[in-house]
Design a protein around this motif. Structure first.
Motif, PDB file in Angstrom:
ATOM      1  N   ILE A  39     133.781  57.993 -23.854  1.00 54.00           N
ATOM      2  CA  ILE A  39     133.736  59.021 -24.884  1.00 54.00           C
ATOM      3  C   ILE A  39     133.650  58.372 -26.263  1.00 54.00           C
ATOM      4  O   ILE A  39     134.315  57.358 -26.532  1.00 54.00           O
ATOM      5  N   ASP A  40     132.863  58.965 -27.160  1.00 55.15           N
ATOM      6  CA  ASP A  40     132.761  58.445 -28.514  1.00 55.15           C
ATOM      7  C   ASP A  40     134.085  58.584 -29.262  1.00 55.15           C
ATOM      8  O   ASP A  40     134.831  59.548 -29.076  1.00 55.15           O
ATOM      9  N   CYS A  41     134.355  57.628 -30.124  1.00 54.84           N
ATOM     10  CA  CYS A  41     135.433  57.741 -31.100  1.00 54.84           C
ATOM     11  C   CYS A  41     134.964  57.036 -32.363  1.00 54.84           C
ATOM     12  O   CYS A  41     133.956  56.329 -32.364  1.00 54.84           O
ATOM     13  N   GLY A  42     135.671  57.260 -33.449  1.00 56.15           N
ATOM     14  CA  GLY A  42     135.318  56.612 -34.702  1.00 56.15           C
ATOM     15  C   GLY A  42     136.187  55.392 -34.950  1.00 56.15           C
ATOM     16  O   GLY A  42     137.305  55.285 -34.444  1.00 56.15           O
ATOM     17  N   HIS A  43     135.666  54.470 -35.731  1.00 60.78           N
ATOM     18  CA  HIS A  43     136.421  53.281 -36.134  1.00 60.78           C
ATOM     19  C   HIS A  43     136.126  53.042 -37.607  1.00 60.78           C
ATOM     20  O   HIS A  43     134.992  53.215 -38.059  1.00 60.78           O
ATOM     21  N   TYR A  44     137.147  52.687 -38.377  1.00 59.33           N
ATOM     22  CA  TYR A  44     136.913  52.398 -39.784  1.00 59.33           C
ATOM     23  C   TYR A  44     137.728  51.194 -40.236  1.00 59.33           C
ATOM     24  O   TYR A  44     138.772  50.881 -39.669  1.00 59.33           O
ATOM     25  N   ILE A  45     137.217  50.534 -41.260  1.00 53.50           N
ATOM     26  CA  ILE A  45     137.919  49.443 -41.938  1.00 53.50           C
ATOM     27  C   ILE A  45     138.187  49.886 -43.370  1.00 53.50           C
ATOM     28  O   ILE A  45     137.272  50.343 -44.071  1.00 53.50           O
ATOM     29  N   ASP A  46     139.432  49.781 -43.799  1.00 50.86           N
ATOM     30  CA  ASP A  46     139.818  50.091 -45.173  1.00 50.86           C
ATOM     31  C   ASP A  46     139.560  48.845 -46.016  1.00 50.86           C
ATOM     32  O   ASP A  46     140.246  47.840 -45.883  1.00 50.86           O
ATOM     33  N   ASN A  47     138.549  48.913 -46.878  1.00 49.02           N
ATOM     34  CA  ASN A  47     138.179  47.741 -47.673  1.00 49.02           C
ATOM     35  C   ASN A  47     139.222  47.384 -48.724  1.00 49.02           C
ATOM     36  O   ASN A  47     139.198  46.276 -49.261  1.00 49.02           O
TER      37      ASN A  47
END
Length: 285
Positions: A101-109
């Motif tokens: 299943i798709d999920c999101g991933h993020y990096i806080d710059n």
């Protein structure tokens, strides 16, 4: 589980964020063992914590099962997961199937930290509502009555009076798009937020892309008109104050400290500089 002679080990979180550690420990202990299944019972925030625990463990592909028992339950809505206990137990008895299943991933710059999410990360209007809802004494009462999503509706009109505007920049496919009068910006993995509101009807949890939505400030009357369109037929997406971008990778920057929410849980009031990318995890059902 006991009635069906299914052996279980139960861990109950005692403070916010503990599920991340519990899930990480479970994944590292049982993740590669046959006939062992990790099950999360709670809301979207609980699933978010479990996902981050598993993804950051030594066994990041450990399948996660989910029984929705929260306020919004938007992930269950997007994936059409059952709310029936007996069906869940039946799947365990015969051996559940695993789906990617798709999920999101993020990096806080700003901080260098990264996180995963199953629903969305919102800044501004929707996050302000989450802030008020999560700190409301009525939330538990409405959850007990099985109308928990009403807590978001009750705080909508209060936020309409108080939410300010801010500048936003979105980078997609190498191009920057700038907005000086943003009301809210949300990066989402599927259509729903706020307990079943279809913010972006065409978004999909299966298309291996994320969507960033930017809504610019309009008058309160016009905003209520847009909300009506949202609930009636989804035609709000055609309004010139509504913008959205779909891609495997996006960057979102904002000015001014604003409320943020990640899968219905509050983020620190801050300026945001986030790199998003699509990811995935194993869900069993």
């Amino acid at each position: 589980m006991k009635e069906n002679h299914i052996n279980t080990t139960t861990s109950i979180s005692k403070y916010p964020g503990q599920i991340t550690d519990l899930a990480k420990d479970a994944a590292e202990k049982y993740g590669k063992l046959p006939y062992h299944y990790l099950l999360v019972i709670g809301g979207d925030g609980s699933l978010n914590q479990a996902l981050n625990g598993v993804k950051k463990s030594q066994n990041p592909n450990t399948p996660i099962g989910y029984f929705p028992a929260g306020t919004g339950n938007d992930f269950a809505r997007a994936t059409k997961l059952s709310h029936q206990i007996k069906q869940l137990v039946s799947h365990i008895k015969v051996g559940p199937k695993t789906y990617k299943i798709d999920c999101g991933h993020y990096i806080d710059n700003n901080s260098g930290k990264d996180n995963y999410f199953v629903n969305n990360l919102g800044i501004g209007f929707d996050a302000f509502i989450v802030h008020l809802a999560n700190n409301s004494s009525m939330k538990k009462k409405l959850n007990d009555l099985h109308i928990g999503s009403m807590i978001y509706v009750l705080h909508t009109f209060k936020v309409l009076q108080k939410q300010d505007t801010f500048s936003t920049s979105v980078k997609v496919n190498g191009n920057w798009h700038h907005f000086s009068n943003t009301y809210f910006v949300t990066t989402t993995n599927h259509p729903y937020f706020g307990g079943g509101v279809a913010l972006l009807p065409n978004a999909s949890i299966h298309n291996h892309k994320l969507d960033t939505v930017v809504v610019e400030k309009v008058s309160n009357i016009k905003f209520l008109f847009l909300l009506a369109k949202l609930f009636i037929n989804g035609s709000h997406v055609n309004d010139p104050h509504f913008h959205y971008y779909e891609a495997e990778k996006l960057t979102v920057k904002t000015s001014n400290p604003e409320y943020g929410q990640l899968d219905g849980e509050e983020l620190q009031n801050q300026n945001y500089n986030l790199n998003f990318e699509i990811s995935s995890f194993n869900l069993w059902a």
